[in-house]
Design a protein around this motif. Structure first.
Motif, PDB file in Angstrom:
ATOM      1  N   ALA A  25     -34.621  -9.745  38.518  1.00  0.00           N
ATOM      2  CA  ALA A  25     -33.188  -9.532  38.282  1.00  0.00           C
ATOM      3  C   ALA A  25     -32.839  -8.053  38.397  1.00  0.00           C
ATOM      4  CB  ALA A  25     -32.784 -10.070  36.911  1.00  0.00           C
ATOM      5  N   LYS A  29     -30.463  -6.329  41.341  1.00  0.00           N
ATOM      6  CA  LYS A  29     -29.296  -5.518  41.001  1.00  0.00           C
ATOM      7  C   LYS A  29     -29.463  -4.053  41.404  1.00  0.00           C
ATOM      8  CE  LYS A  29     -27.188  -8.601  38.056  1.00  0.00           C
ATOM      9  NZ  LYS A  29     -25.763  -8.942  37.955  1.00  0.00           N
ATOM     10  N   GLN A  75     -29.085 -12.220  30.763  1.00  0.00           N
ATOM     11  CA  GLN A  75     -27.642 -12.171  30.584  1.00  0.00           C
ATOM     12  C   GLN A  75     -27.175 -10.747  30.306  1.00  0.00           C
ATOM     13  OE1 GLN A  75     -25.835 -15.980  28.793  1.00  0.00           O
ATOM     14  NE2 GLN A  75     -27.881 -15.956  27.922  1.00  0.00           N
ATOM     15  N   ASP A  78     -26.985  -8.982  33.580  1.00  0.00           N
ATOM     16  CA  ASP A  78     -25.803  -9.406  34.332  1.00  0.00           C
ATOM     17  C   ASP A  78     -24.532  -8.801  33.743  1.00  0.00           C
ATOM     18  OD1 ASP A  78     -24.073 -12.351  35.335  1.00  0.00           O
ATOM     19  OD2 ASP A  78     -25.116 -10.956  36.648  1.00  0.00           O
ATOM     20  N   ASP A  79     -24.515  -8.584  32.416  1.00  0.00           N
ATOM     21  CA  ASP A  79     -23.356  -7.972  31.759  1.00  0.00           C
ATOM     22  C   ASP A  79     -23.195  -6.504  32.151  1.00  0.00           C
ATOM     23  OD1 ASP A  79     -23.290  -9.590  28.442  1.00  0.00           O
ATOM     24  OD2 ASP A  79     -22.259 -10.051  30.317  1.00  0.00           O
ATOM     25  N   LYS A  82     -23.093  -5.260  37.442  1.00  0.00           N
ATOM     26  CA  LYS A  82     -22.272  -6.404  37.825  1.00  0.00           C
ATOM     27  C   LYS A  82     -22.637  -7.022  39.172  1.00  0.00           C
ATOM     28  CE  LYS A  82     -19.397  -6.028  34.257  1.00  0.00           C
ATOM     29  NZ  LYS A  82     -19.490  -6.967  33.152  1.00  0.00           N
ATOM     30  N   PRO A  85     -23.492 -10.653  41.123  1.00  0.00           N
ATOM     31  CA  PRO A  85     -23.418 -11.402  39.866  1.00  0.00           C
ATOM     32  C   PRO A  85     -24.417 -12.565  39.844  1.00  0.00           C
ATOM     33  CG  PRO A  85     -21.508 -11.863  41.246  1.00  0.00           C
ATOM     34  CD  PRO A  85     -22.290 -10.816  41.951  1.00  0.00           C
ATOM     35  N   LEU A  86     -25.029 -12.781  38.684  1.00  0.00           N
ATOM     36  CA  LEU A  86     -25.967 -13.896  38.516  1.00  0.00           C
ATOM     37  C   LEU A  86     -25.265 -15.135  37.964  1.00  0.00           C
ATOM     38  CD1 LEU A  86     -29.124 -12.123  37.025  1.00  0.00           C
ATOM     39  CD2 LEU A  86     -28.706 -12.815  39.402  1.00  0.00           C
ATOM     40  N   ARG A  94     -19.929 -21.312  34.313  1.00  0.00           N
ATOM     41  CA  ARG A  94     -20.866 -20.517  33.508  1.00  0.00           C
ATOM     42  C   ARG A  94     -21.539 -21.397  32.457  1.00  0.00           C
ATOM     43  NH1 ARG A  94     -19.579 -14.891  33.767  1.00  0.00           N
ATOM     44  NH2 ARG A  94     -20.093 -14.442  31.599  1.00  0.00           N
ATOM     45  N   LEU A 160     -28.511 -17.018  38.495  1.00  0.00           N
ATOM     46  CA  LEU A 160     -29.391 -17.049  37.330  1.00  0.00           C
ATOM     47  C   LEU A 160     -30.443 -18.151  37.418  1.00  0.00           C
ATOM     48  CD1 LEU A 160     -29.752 -15.731  34.447  1.00  0.00           C
ATOM     49  CD2 LEU A 160     -28.535 -17.714  33.580  1.00  0.00           C
TER      50      LEU A 160
END
Lengths: 208, 245
Positions: A25, A29, A75, A78-79, A82, A85-86, A94, A160
């Protein structure tokens, strides 16, 4: 608001699917981070201090603050970062992604653990349970999330669920070899196979 | 973007703490909703339709679509009706909230449930486990991530308060029914104070059933479990205990 560069450190272990999830992840990103390989037989003082509740990897430390539990970490990532986006934008979508992500941990992880640690009938039962639950996952994401187009559950790019399942691919293959049993069957779970195979072929996942 | 509060329905069970979580969140958001009581031993066709995977309450129906799993539902509610947020805005705070929600359902709740469903040495071990888990929470409240706060969410009840609070009443109930000490104020002063404050909030009082109803319910289940385990078959009752824990 401009993203402030953060000091990011990941405590992990090469054979842990959970660590692969977080590692991937971050790379997806484009986040720069330091990686610390933990010896799980001899955990570092730092790890025990950073994750006193569970004492496990992965732990993500951002500007000195630790976050544990892979789904929580994903999460968080991902927050903060950005793109890409996952999770989808729409609250209902969501909720569906979160539901199926939680399903992996509730319904796929425990039978894998029992396959690894039991024998005979108990192991056979665990194998059957895993296969059945994997089919439930396939049917569920196919019906509720997938819109045909791209190799991933999320479409052209991994989301995700693709990160989660894709990161389990290597471990599942290894378990199949060791246990001498087929756990993932392409004709029963084509979408999950496609997303896992596509995931491990991603440059960010294959790379150093 | 705020949605108009159209056709919200909750399938739940009156003694189920996960149902209470959703009821409380809907109340805190000022949302009207229809409620349908479910018998968790005999799920209705509607529940089986809307939660085919787990066949359990709660299930939230909104605009004809269903959302299940209480923590998923709470986040759905928060993201759909954005006034009076129950999740923090800061990503790290959100991670902390999610972590302790996970801890509650992964470690604390099963230990509490085990106190209820076991006896003798097994129960003693379960009680010790509950204490270990409460110690961790006490430490976070006293010196850690939640230091100095009235609620886990700050000045107002947030998602973690809802998740932890709706279920913590079982501690007092099981203390009385099982005659064990679970949450004494000397050992867990900050947690104890937080729980009292939480339970005094108007919306919480309107959501959580009266303690005598919960006591009667718990005593009934415990009796059934003990008599069934004497005749060695108690899985459905254990399921009942577990799903209400």
């Amino acid at each position: 608001m401009a993203d402030q560069p953060k000091e990011v450190k990941l405590y992990g272990h090469g054979f842990s699917g959970y660590c692969t999830m977080v590692n991937s992840a971050l790379k997806l990103k484009g986040v720069a981070f330091e990686y610390v390989e933990e010896d799980l037989q001899n955990k570092s003082e730092a790890l025990l201090r950073l994750n006193p509740v569970y004492k496990k990897v992965p732990v993500l430390v951002v500007d000195g603050e630790p976050i544990a539990e892979s789904l929580v970490i994903l999460q968080y990532i991902d927050d903060v970062w950005k793109n890409p986006p996952l999770l989808p934008e729409d609250p209902y979508q969501r909720a569906k992604v979160r539901f199926w992500a939680d399903y992996v941990y509730q319904k796929l992880v425990p039978p894998v653990y029992r396959i690894r640690t039991s024998e005979g009938d108990a192991r056979k039962k665990a194998e059957e349970e895993f296969r059945a639950n994997l089919i439930t996952l396939e049917d569920g994401v196919r019906e509720e999330l997938w819109s045909a187009g791209g190799s991933f559950i999320n479409g052209e790019k991994p989301g995700l669920l693709d990160v989660i399942m894709g990161s389990c691919h290597t471990g599942l293959k290894y378990l199949e070899d060791v246990a001498g049993v087929k756990l993932v069957e392409k004709d029963r779970t084509p979408l999950l196979c496609s997303c896992m195979e596509a995931f491990v072929e991603l440059d960010v996942v294959k790379g150093p | 973007m705020d949605q108009p509060p159209s056709s919200v329905k909750l399938l739940g069970s009156w003694a189920d703490s996960h149902t209470h979580r959703v009821q409380l969140a809907l109340k805190l958001k000022g949302l009207e909703f229809e409620y349908q009581e479910e018998d968790f031993i005999n799920p209705s066709p509607a529940l089986l339709l809307h939660n085919p995977v787990y066949k359990k309450v709660p299930a939230l129906l909104h605009g004809g679509r269903s959302i299940v799993e209480s923590v998923v539902i709470l986040q759905y509610i928060d993201e759909t009706w954005t006034d009076n947020p129950i999740m923090p805005a800061d990503p790290f705070e959100r991670a902390v909230t999610r972590f302790w929600c996970h801890f509650t359902d992964d470690k604390l709740a099963p230990a509490v449930g085990l106190v209820f469903s076991s006896s003798g040495e097994g129960q003693k071990a379960a009680v010790d486990q509950v204490h270990e888990n409460l110690k961790l929470l006490e430490r976070e409240l006293k010196d850690g991530a939640f230091k100095g706060r009235r609620f886990f969410g700050g000045d107002k009840i947030g998602l973690l308060d809802i998740v932890l609070g709706c279920g913590s009443y079982w501690l007092a109930v099981f203390e009385e029914v099982m005659e064990v000490k679970l949450i004494d104020p000397e050992s867990f002063p900050v947690f104890h104070a937080w729980l009292r404050d939480f339970e005094e909030q108007q919306e919480v009082k309107e959501t959580i059933p009266a303690i005598d109803r919960l006591l009667e319910y718990a005593r009934g289940i415990r009796q059934m479990m003990l008599s069934l385990s004497n005749s060695s078959s108690s899985s459905s009752i254990n399921n009942a205990a577990a799903s209400s824990g």
